[in-house]
Design an enzyme around this catalytic site. Structure first.
Site, PDB file in Angstrom:
ATOM      1  N   GLU A  70      22.701 -20.052 -19.706  1.00 51.66           N
ATOM      2  CA  GLU A  70      23.034 -19.892 -18.284  1.00 51.66           C
ATOM      3  C   GLU A  70      24.497 -19.490 -18.249  1.00 51.66           C
ATOM      4  OE1 GLU A  70      20.651 -19.805 -16.287  1.00 51.66           O
ATOM      5  OE2 GLU A  70      19.135 -20.821 -17.478  1.00 51.66           O
ATOM      6  N   CYS A 121      29.969 -22.140 -11.285  1.00 55.20           N
ATOM      7  CA  CYS A 121      29.318 -20.870 -11.593  1.00 55.20           C
ATOM      8  C   CYS A 121      28.743 -20.266 -10.321  1.00 55.20           C
ATOM      9  CB  CYS A 121      28.236 -21.092 -12.622  1.00 55.20           C
ATOM     10  SG  CYS A 121      27.277 -22.559 -12.275  1.00 55.20           S
TER      11      CYS A 121
END
Ligand code: NAD
Length: 541
Positions: A293, A327
């Protein structure tokens, strides 16, 4: 051995404590903060349950206070890393055969410990070591990690229960084995919960893990290990080896037992790890699993029908909470020209009121960015924008490294929709805004979709629901987590499984059953009750 098909009631998400100034939880957390602040706690590697002080020491200071040494952590040497791999392989023999209810029970217990006696330690170490304010620490280090541990147990049981059909005369079933070898967990600094989830999700499924924690989050990550030990995790199932990233990776990927990578962090590092892994294919005993990720350039796209007050709040929270170091943080915004003057005024007035400083002060909304390298990188973009011809700073832009790595919440108005801050992940408190002509909606949607390499999170704001649908369709592939009339951050386990595609990763959705399927090697078993006794088929009669 027990004869039980287990029942596992659907957990609830851990309630977020409010930490009002005069509450008991505030008093308790403040006491823990006081005891940890400046304590320079020694943090060892942990291999097979043994704490190893290698002497390769790094002092870690609070990002918001250079005087406050939070911990002194010992980095793993190549010998310690090798020992961790060997020890993990030994532990694998028993752990891979350990009944699933025992494994699940360990992580359920860890969740309860974290919800209770370990909560303050995890929150305080995340606040001091990673400069999160109290709420940001609570939703991450406590609540999200508790949720990961509670829900993953449920998902594992459901997965084990997913079985094929059988016809009369036979019984078919799938044995969900762990991978043969170890999973290499490489974790980021910005979420303590991700630190905890990446080694434990594979471990829950019967794997052993080698955990290279981020050098920027060692203290909180060490406490996760100690919490797991108390919960009864056997030694060696997870070995904790913070250290020099390249060194740990060289030993890990040099091993034939390397069976998977569970990674969260920047796209550039993931690409490097993938390449390195590909080069080792002949060496490994099997094809390694890869879950990564990675980065994002997350957007808010406003339509003329948007509620401007809600939009302003979403932009401020989405862009500046935890200094933009999520993020999922909103880092670019598209606003119709008809709305911009109003939105600009509201945002300017609100940003004035944001308090930045020491996270031990409960009124602080923003702490400091994580380290000097991040500070230098982010401020280089901010300073360039000050003299750019196709962009200008309308709010913020100030920064100082005197006491800590502080960067003001900054908004850059970008005439050029492909200006560098509109397309590059800065990972700091910087929001870039492109003001568009409402008559060019489709064109602007296409810009939003195509002007960054990432596709992690995105939000649209529109009161007109049919318009919202049009926007959602145009941006279908632009984000793995998509929000309608909400900020693009704050995903909750079991509610918004998290992850993105394109340059944002493999989209295996942390905190969902999809992720767990990556850490199993299924063995299909067919048992026949009355096998044929004649090799001839009827048509041959
Ligand atoms: P980073 O890439 O600097 O570091 C991530 C991890 O990789 C750390 O443990 C680091 O030590 C390690 N690393 C660095 N070089 C390595 C090498 N050569 N070999 C092995 N490991 C190496 O990222 P960060 O600053 O910790 O985190 C921020 C980044 O993570 C941002 O790009 C952010 O978008 C991303 N992120 C993504 C998600 C998501 O779910 N998509 C979640 C959190 C963070």
């Amino acid at each position: 051995m027990v004869n039980t098909v287990f029942r596992y009631d659907e957990p609830l998400n851990e309630p977020v404590k409010a930490y009002k100034p005069d509450s008991p939880e505030t008093a308790s957390l403040k006491a823990t903060l006081k005891s940890m602040s400046g304590a320079a706690i020694e943090v060892p590697c942990i291999v097979g349950g043994e704490e190893i002080y290698t002497g390769q020491v790094t002092d870690w200071t609070a990002p918001h206070d250079h005087e406050n040494i939070v911990c002194r952590w010992h980095g793993a040497t190549p010998e310690v890393i090798q020992k961790a791999i060997d020890n993990g392989q030994e532990a694998w023999k028993e752990w891979s055969e350990t009944p699933f209810h025992v494994r699940i029970s360990i992580f359920r217990k860890a969740a309860e410990l974290l919800a209770g006696p370990w909560r303050d330690r995890l929150n305080a170490s995340t606040m001091l070591g990673q400069s999160k304010n109290v709420l940001q620490a609570e939703i991450d280090a406590a609540c999200e990690l508790i949720d990961f541990w509670r829900y993953n147990g449920l998902y594992a049981l459901r997965l084990y229960g997913d079985q094929p059909a059988s016809q009369p005369g036979m019984w078919n079933y799938v044995d969900y084995r762990p991978l043969e070898g170890f999973v290499y967990a490489v974790t980021p600094f910005n979420f303590t919960s991700i630190g905890g989830n990446l080694p434990t999700a594979p471990a829950l499924m019967g794997n052993v893990a080698l955990w290279k924690a981020s050098s920027n989050a060692v203290l909180s990550n060490y406490y996760i290990m100690k919490c797991l030990e108390e919960a009864g995790l056997p030694p060696g199932v997870i070995n904790f080896v913070p250290g020099k990233a390249r060194e740990v990776t060289a030993v890990a990927m040099g091993s034939e037992h390397f069976a998977g990578l569970h990674y969260t962090g920047s796209t550039a590092v993931f690409n490097m790890l993938w390449r390195q892994m590909a080069e080792g294919l002949e060496r490994f005993n099997g094809y390694p699993r890869i879950v990564g990720e990675t980065g994002g350039k997350d957007f808010i796209f406003a339509h003329e029908s948007a509620d401007v007050e809600q939009l302003a709040v979403a932009a401020i929270r989405g862009a500046f909470e935890y200094q933009g170091q999520k993020c999922s943080a909103a880092s670019r915004m598209y606003v119709p020209s008809t709305m911009w003057p109003d939105l600009k005024e509201r945002m300017a007035a609100e940003i004035e009121q944001i308090k930045m400083g020491d996270i031990e002060d409960w009124q602080t909304f923003m702490g400091a960015v994580i380290n000097e390298a991040a500070y230098d990188e982010i401020t280089s973009y901010v300073d360039r924008a000050k003299t750019a011809t196709d962009a200008s700073i309308f709010k913020g832009g100030g920064h100082s490294k005197e006491k800590g790595w502080f960067i003001e919440p900054t908004v850059i108005e970008c005439e050029n929709p492909r200006y560098e801050t509109m397309t590059t992940e800065l990972f700091g408190p910087v929001l870039s805004v492109h003001v568009y002509d409402p008559a060019r909606l489709d064109e602007t949607l296409e810009l939003c979709d195509t002007s960054s390499e990432y596709a992690l999170t995105g939000a649209i704001f529109a009161r007109d629901r049919t318009v919202a649908e049009r926007l959602a369709t145009a941006l279908r592939h632009a984000a793995g987590n998509f929000y309608i009339n909400d900020k693009p951050t704050g995903a909750v386990v079991n509610q918004q499984p998290f992850g993105g595609a394109r340059g944002s990763g493999t989209d295996d959705k942390a905190g969902s059953p999809l992720n767990l399927t990556r850490w199993i090697a299924a063995r299909t078993v067919k048992e026949t009750f009355d096998a044929p006794r004649d090799w001839r088929y009827p048509h041959m009669a």
